[in-house]
Design an enzyme around this catalytic site. Structure first.
Site, PDB file in Angstrom:
ATOM      1  N   LYS A   1       1.074  -1.154   0.118  1.00 56.65           N
ATOM      2  CA  LYS A   1       0.127   0.065   0.133  1.00 56.65           C
ATOM      3  C   LYS A   1       0.838   1.230   0.082  1.00 56.65           C
ATOM      4  O   LYS A   1       1.749   1.264   0.737  1.00 56.65           O
ATOM      5  CB  LYS A   1      -0.885   0.054   1.116  1.00 56.65           C
ATOM      6  CG  LYS A   1      -1.967   1.041   1.402  1.00 56.65           C
ATOM      7  CD  LYS A   1      -3.029   0.825   2.067  1.00 56.65           C
ATOM      8  CE  LYS A   1      -4.194   1.753   1.982  1.00 56.65           C
ATOM      9  NZ  LYS A   1      -5.419   1.567   2.503  1.00 56.65           N
TER      10      LYS A   1
ATOM     11  N   GLU B   1     -19.767  -4.430  10.110  1.00 54.25           N
ATOM     12  CA  GLU B   1     -20.748  -3.565  10.667  1.00 54.25           C
ATOM     13  C   GLU B   1     -21.865  -4.215  11.675  1.00 54.25           C
ATOM     14  O   GLU B   1     -22.029  -3.984  12.592  1.00 54.25           O
ATOM     15  CB  GLU B   1     -21.385  -2.508   9.869  1.00 54.25           C
ATOM     16  CG  GLU B   1     -20.382  -1.319   9.250  1.00 54.25           C
ATOM     17  CD  GLU B   1     -19.663  -1.796   8.174  1.00 54.25           C
ATOM     18  OE1 GLU B   1     -18.676  -0.993   7.790  1.00 54.25           O
ATOM     19  OE2 GLU B   1     -20.153  -2.813   7.819  1.00 54.25           O
TER      20      GLU B   1
ATOM     21  N   ARG C   1     -25.704  -1.138   6.916  1.00 49.93           N
ATOM     22  CA  ARG C   1     -25.322  -2.781   6.977  1.00 49.93           C
ATOM     23  C   ARG C   1     -26.169  -3.568   8.118  1.00 49.93           C
ATOM     24  O   ARG C   1     -26.116  -4.733   8.083  1.00 49.93           O
ATOM     25  CB  ARG C   1     -24.224  -2.881   6.400  1.00 49.93           C
ATOM     26  CG  ARG C   1     -23.789  -1.740   5.193  1.00 49.93           C
ATOM     27  CD  ARG C   1     -22.079  -2.214   5.138  1.00 49.93           C
ATOM     28  NE  ARG C   1     -21.777  -2.853   3.890  1.00 49.93           N
ATOM     29  CZ  ARG C   1     -20.765  -3.501   3.363  1.00 49.93           C
ATOM     30  NH1 ARG C   1     -19.711  -3.075   4.156  1.00 49.93           N
ATOM     31  NH2 ARG C   1     -20.940  -3.969   2.390  1.00 49.93           N
TER      32      ARG C   1
END
Length: 627
Positions: A285, A369, A397
């Site tokens: 990354k 979540e 969600r």
């Protein structure tokens, strides 16, 4: 060394037809382009820097738009956009009416599926692939997933379905060490090299055909060999390889995400398999820019910054997230039952100080979540006071868990909902414009919305100590409004705000009821109306649910409700129903029953007519029509 014109060259043709040795130069130029553009506009930099070569390799082997390429979350699709002819739009990235920071099918035929939330690519890809097979079509469907998305439960549900259905989907796992640990030995690497060889694949097929022709004993020998092969395979493969293979998904890798030859060979091999495959690609990354490599989380979603030193250009104003985080630390110092839960957004939601101060009471469940809210319910049952902090658009969600696991049992869970209302540059997938609608319908749930930083701190104290059941506190992104001097301390009530020495309620022609952080907008509107001779009262609606029926007891000509939630199912609809039969009219000002695109909050409010001047004009027009 050849230079490329990213604005005018046919980059897809270059990627597909150039000698592999020429592609590193193009990758270098794309990386420089990204750093320059995102330094001005802000955006998801680190994720995209890490997948430059990977995205190029995908486009070399898979021919979009015929082949369908689906990006999970979508924040790592910038390189894809450059390669598909959108480099010229990058000055408008994430700007009002500009280039989206996520895939949008309305933007390009190369964007096969609109994404914005995590862990969705695999399920969408399987749907695409099944549709292809039913329609007797012949193209590849590719899902690029990673950068933390493999912590989401949706991904595992889709993997199970893909494996059980034996769907021919090409999964590419971008492993940038943000979610999956590597366990690669020399024997495992050798086995994977062997499995990717054409001779090996052909030999397996020939042996199976030969055994199938043997009478009686052929099947028994084949089954015995298969069991032996599986035992050997699982003893030498890495843990992640065993996991995917056990689901029926052929694992290939790991491969170097910066080696074009290795990636292309792996993708070609995957395409020879008539079933689901997963190519495991190792990337880094932030690759290629010192500061994003060193601080990948800070440069994940970054504001404009100075390229030379990596300094991020951000306001010094205190945000609602920081106000909340600091207040929670103070509460936790006094109450050892308080625990904090986040879904991969700890720093962004202001929980960094809490994590540092109380690491044993801080829980990051990843991009999950549903589990965060369910976990909070279990903690509450166990005697703790869970404070679960999630973005408004992501909390959608976990709606079932809010109802089934928290509200039905009336558990004392405190939901702190960051990024409520319009959020700006991330657009329709990230605006928190539905939370009042989806929370207001849940029994037992108290819904609060602060007008400023002082009220947020008071609400957190109230939610923790004065409420027995579940409580939701929703607050916007960005700078927190300073304390309103005429706003009383919050103790669960709504308030009438008046100028000193005035009784604004007794003879007001207009009453503006402002939900939470819309209070400043309401006061500015009231000032404009006052200049035009209209007497106006302003109410701070801090407690949205349970509904305060006394709010409808008004002696005015027009009541105006003001909220940063969609008009459908919001506070305005609730107020209008409760005020039915009263002697005054009701004007509801809210976000439209439509998806709102990207742009700054000020630009979006201007376009939607949610500004003091627009509201004041609407009020005057309605009063004049009534007269």
């Amino acid at each position: 060394m050849k230079k490329y014109d990213l604005y005018h060259d046919d980059l897809l043709q270059i990627v597909r037809e150039s000698n592999l040795k020429e592609l590193p130069q193009l990758a270098k130029e794309i990386r420089s382009f990204l750093i320059e553009k995102v330094s001005h506009t802000g955006g998801h930099l680190a994720s995209n820097l890490g997948v430059v070569e990977l995205t190029m390799a995908i486009h070399r082997i898979y021919h979009s738009p015929e082949d369908k390429i689906i990006f999970d979350v979508g924040h790592q699709s910038y390189v894809h956009k450059i390669l598909t002819g959108r480099a010229g739009d990058f000055d408008t990235l994430r700007q009002f009416k500009g280039l989206s920071g996520f895939p949008k099918s309305r933007e390009s035929e190369h964007d096969a599926f609109d994404t914005g939330h995590s862990s969705t690519s695999l399920g969408a890809a399987q749907g695409y692939a099944i549709a292809r097979d039913l329609r007797k079509e012949n193209h590849e469907v590719v899902a690029l997933i990673g950068d933390g998305a493999m912590t989401g439960g949706l991904a595992y549900e889709a993997l199970n379905n893909i494996g059980s259905q034996h769907t021919k989907v090409r999964i590419i796992l971008n492993d940038n060490q943000m979610s999956i640990a590597r366990n690669v030995g020399a024997l495992s690497k050798h086995l994977n090299e062997l499995r990717r060889s054409e001779n090996y694949s052909n030999a397996k097929k020939q042996v199976k055909r030969s055994l199938d022709q043997l009478p009686v004993v052929g099947d028994a020998i084949a089954n015995s060999m298969m069991r032996t092969k599986d035992k050997i395979k699982y003893s030498v493969l890495s843990e992640e390889a065993v996991f995917f293979e056990s689901l029926g998904i052929k694992y290939i890798g790991p491969v170097d995400g910066y080696n074009f030859e290795e990636m292309c060979r792996a993708f070609r091999f995957a395409n020879t398999i008539n079933g689901p495959t997963l190519v495991h690609v190792i990337t880094k990354k932030g690759k290629g820019y010192y500061y994003s490599e060193k601080y990948p989380r800070a440069f994940h979603g970054v504001n404009p910054f100075i390229v030379q030193n990596g300094n991020i250009l951000s306001s010094n104003q205190k945000t609602y997230s920081k106000v909340f985080g600091d207040a929670l630390v103070e509460q936790a110092k006094k109450d050892s039952s308080i625990v904090a839960i986040t879904a991969a957004m700890g720093t962004a939601t202001g929980l960094g100080p809490f994590c540092n101060e109380f690491p044993e009471r801080y829980f990051d469940v990843g991009i999950a979540e549903q589990d965060a809210v369910l976990f909070a319910a279990g903690l509450a049952k166990g005697g703790m006071t869970p404070v679960c902090v999630i973005y408004s658009s992501f909390l959608q969600r976990a709606y079932d868990q809010i109802i089934e696991d928290v509200a039905i049992q009336n558990l004392h869970v405190v939901l702190c909902i960051d990024r409520a209302g319009l959020v700006g540059a991330d657009g329709e997938t990230h605006h928190g414009m539905f939370d009042l609608s989806y929370l207001r319908s849940v029994p037992n749930l108290t819904v609060l919305s602060p007008a400023d930083e002082k009220q947020l701190t008071e609400m957190l104290d109230y939610a923790i100590h004065d409420c027995e059941g579940p409580v939701a506190i929703r607050y916007p992104r960005g700078a927190a409004a300073s304390a309103h001097e005429n706003l009383p301390d919050f103790c669960g009530q709504n308030s009438l705000l008046t100028a000193k020495g005035e009784d604004a309620s007794s003879d007001a022609e207009v009453a503006i009821l402002a939900v939470g952080a819309m209070l400043d907008l309401a006061q500015e509107t009231a000032e404009l109306l006052k200049q035009d001779g209209y007497r106006t009262a302003v109410y701070n609606v801090a407690c949205v649910k349970p509904f305060d029926a006394s709010l409808t007891e008004l002696s005015c000509r027009l009541a105006v409700t003001l909220e940063d939630n969609t008009i459908a199912g919001g506070f305005g609809e609730c107020f209008k129903a409760a005020a039915y039969g009263r002697d005054y009219d009701v004007l509801s000002v809210a976000l439209p029953d439509a998806f709102v695109e990207q742009g700054s909050v000020a630009e979006l409010r201007e376009e939607l007519g949610i500004t003091p001047s627009s509201i004041a004009k609407g009020v005057k027009d309605q009063l004049e029509r009534k007269a």
